[in-house]
Enzyme design. Sequence first.
Site, short mmCIF file in Angstrom:
data_model
loop_
_atom_site.label_atom_id
_atom_site.label_comp_id
_atom_site.label_asym_id
_atom_site.label_seq_id
_atom_site.Cartn_x
_atom_site.Cartn_y
_atom_site.Cartn_z
N THR B 96 -7.21 4.30 -0.61
CA THR B 96 -6.10 4.66 -1.51
C THR B 96 -5.99 3.56 -2.55
O THR B 96 -5.64 2.42 -2.22
CB THR B 96 -4.79 4.81 -0.73
OG1 THR B 96 -4.92 5.90 0.18
CG2 THR B 96 -3.63 5.09 -1.68
N LYS B 171 -2.20 12.06 -4.15
CA LYS B 171 -1.64 11.26 -3.06
C LYS B 171 -0.44 10.44 -3.54
O LYS B 171 0.61 10.42 -2.88
CB LYS B 171 -2.68 10.33 -2.44
CG LYS B 171 -2.05 9.49 -1.33
CD LYS B 171 -3.01 8.76 -0.43
CE LYS B 171 -2.20 8.03 0.65
NZ LYS B 171 -3.02 7.24 1.57
N LYS B 246 2.85 -0.18 -0.71
CA LYS B 246 1.58 -0.21 -1.44
C LYS B 246 1.39 1.06 -2.28
O LYS B 246 1.08 1.01 -3.46
CB LYS B 246 0.41 -0.34 -0.45
CG LYS B 246 -0.97 -0.26 -1.12
CD LYS B 246 -2.12 0.05 -0.17
CE LYS B 246 -3.35 0.47 -0.97
NZ LYS B 246 -4.50 0.85 -0.13
#
Lengths: 321, 321
Positions: B96, B171, B246
């Site tokens: 990611t 995402k 994050k």
Amino acid sequence: MSPVIAFVGLGHMGAPMAANLVKAGYRVVGHDLVPDAVDAAVAAGVEAAPSAVAAAADADIVLTMLPAGRHVRALYQDAGLLAAARPGTLFVDCSTIDVADARAAHQAAVAAGHLAVDAPVSGGVMGAEAGTLTFMVGGDEAAFARAEPLLAAMGKKAVHCGAAGAGQAAKICNNMILGVSMIAVSEAFVLGESLGLSHQALYDVASTASGQCWALSVNCPVPGPVPGSPANRDYRPGFAAPLMAKDLGLAANAVRAGGVDAELGLRAAALYAAFAEGAGAGEDFSGIVRAIRERSGQQPADHHQAADDQQPLDDQKDQPS
Amino acid sequence: MSPVIAFVGLGHMGAPMAANLVKAGYRVVGHDLVPDAVDAAVAAGVEAAPSAVAAAADADIVLTMLPAGRHVRALYQDAGLLAAARPGTLFVDCSTIDVADARAAHQAAVAAGHLAVDAPVSGGVMGAEAGTLTFMVGGDEAAFARAEPLLAAMGKKAVHCGAAGAGQAAKICNNMILGVSMIAVSEAFVLGESLGLSHQALYDVASTASGQCWALSVNCPVPGPVPGSPANRDYRPGFAAPLMAKDLGLAANAVRAGGVDAELGLRAAALYAAFAEGAGAGEDFSGIVRAIRERSGQQPADHHQAADDQQPLDDQKDQPS
């Protein structure tokens, strides 16, 4: 023998609610300050009372559907509704008002020898007409039990949320979640647009993942993915932005009164207030996505094009940054 | 003949993903900078390569699972992975990372004669172990088609979200909705506490109304209403707060780069960053409800008591205000 209902406040919500009580076989004696509202209610089978006090004097249950807490308190106390009613009358306030006002009204009713519940609704005018409202109810068990058949005649569900004020509390807490999550979904769609992500792709991912929420799955703020959502009819409500602004204003009052650190709730209240005073005055609250897009300097997305757009993202680097 | 997989990054996520590829019959040649991680992977049937470049040189597909965009780009370009691989190798990056980094990595792979997809996951370590991850995939049809069997061996679903970077975009957009809605739900519970509304009553109303969302219905931030949620095990993750911080940091980067007016998303990013550096370092992201409650000056609620509490709200006026 079916109880007699005094119904005060025969507006967009009150009129169809009163009509549903008539349909269910109740004798309903109604009052409103607006003569046209009274005439419409009479056409639906409501008996017109010369005043709210006169309506309450002969009633077993007094139902109010008014714009704000000050109206409820003025009617209950200053106008003399509580004093005029027979002891043991049940007061059902379906208005959406400040929790503090709801408590004060409840206390005054009990002090006057009555029973009381706060029973704000969700479902809007369409739910009021269809008799499919949800009532969030605050008050003791006895008052709730007495109110239940009445609420069942106007809605599909009545949830007993706790003591006095708990109905109002549940409504503003729910609508605070709703208001914030709609902005979150809108920000995500506009961010996705800036990244070349189609509305449909984001919908397909988020609606089946941890981003799933009513604001996305039912009231999707961009046209396309959910055909029934207000975005597909140019944001005609639905749940009008000024009503969301009102409810979040009540939530903000409670947040400040309780010293609660609800930063996102307060920001959402301010954003809907500004939207409702401007472009959103006649729009569904989900139209706030257009305000966010405009402030982001982005062009309105054509959702059909966006949904089919499989261009490389690097072709989009001339977007505003 | 089954393709040979080079797997770089055998950490908490990568190790079980590589093990599932071995179980599915793939030959997996792995590398990690941490010797213990390599040893554990070897025990699961992965062949150890002396370096990432050596692993990639003989592979048909190169899969990376790394902490940040700089690691992916350094490996692809500076370390020479793209140059070492046979032309036409498929690069699958499951990390990611920043959308901009994902696009740059993709471009570099294609320029070197390879195919590439970004394929970040949701589902966490438990999903990686169980082989039930969801992959959000960006890249062209041919690359997606070639990646699909591989992804099916490690997960239950792979959604093709669009061109290069679209997987990362989907995402971060999903997780921005999730992060904001969890704070909204938490603020609503704390506001409800200040108003004497039980957790159960708010849950009962909102989870069946317009406040419904994954953050409430599945990952409910207060103990009680949803027995499986992390709140019931003292906020043991679940989805750890530092990972949410994050992901929202990546979302905030994209928000700023695109000039998007995502005010609530940015505030949520800041709130999770502060929480993850403090009390939330080892907690599920839903533990942020405790930070909000503490900043509100409220006592921790005993949910059993709260759920049964039908005291009049007026008894609670000695709460902090």
